[in-house]
Write a protein that holds these residues in place. Sequence first.
Motif, PDB file in Angstrom:
ATOM      1  N   VAL A  67       1.002 -18.873 -14.037  1.00  0.00           N
ATOM      2  CA  VAL A  67       1.820 -17.980 -13.027  1.00  0.00           C
ATOM      3  C   VAL A  67       0.891 -16.825 -12.706  1.00  0.00           C
ATOM      4  N   GLY A  68       1.099 -16.588 -11.161  1.00  0.00           N
ATOM      5  CA  GLY A  68       0.078 -15.676 -10.674  1.00  0.00           C
ATOM      6  C   GLY A  68       0.147 -15.948  -9.162  1.00  0.00           C
ATOM      7  N   VAL A  69      -0.783 -15.122  -8.393  1.00  0.00           N
ATOM      8  CA  VAL A  69      -0.931 -15.214  -7.105  1.00  0.00           C
ATOM      9  C   VAL A  69      -2.419 -15.618  -6.648  1.00  0.00           C
ATOM     10  N   ILE A  70      -2.096 -16.420  -5.786  1.00  0.00           N
ATOM     11  CA  ILE A  70      -3.461 -16.922  -5.469  1.00  0.00           C
ATOM     12  C   ILE A  70      -3.886 -16.373  -3.921  1.00  0.00           C
ATOM     13  N   VAL A  71      -4.966 -15.487  -4.024  1.00  0.00           N
ATOM     14  CA  VAL A  71      -5.428 -14.664  -2.748  1.00  0.00           C
ATOM     15  C   VAL A  71      -6.358 -15.343  -2.074  1.00  0.00           C
TER      16      VAL A  71
END
Length: 125
Positions: A47-51
């Motif tokens: 879980v997280g953010v792809i930048v």
Amino acid sequence: MDTIKLSIVTPNGEIFNDDVKTVTLPGKEGEFGVLPGHSSLVSSLTVGVIVIEKVDSTEAVAINWGHVKVDEKSVDVLADGAIALTAGKDSEIAKNIEAAKELVNSVKDSNISVAAVEAKINSFA
């Protein structure tokens, strides 16, 4: 300028498909960046953010979990759930940010700092 092809796909369809300068991914062992010419690898994502750093802008996609295959010219992300945080009108972005928070909170993993992921999501508001 060198770019790498990034594709983000979920069971519901394609979320992103374009050439990018760099991409930062939330790996199980920590975030890692990919540039054009990167060594080949396969990794699990958490879980997280792809930048996504494009030539003229920065975009972001929140995911709950998935896998990535990297080679010198492409990055292919297969995610269980993903929500674009920066595409569309302001009202759509706000709605997507709330949906991304729900997606993140749906993951029950004691190794994940949900607060840190939510803070990163909020940074794109």
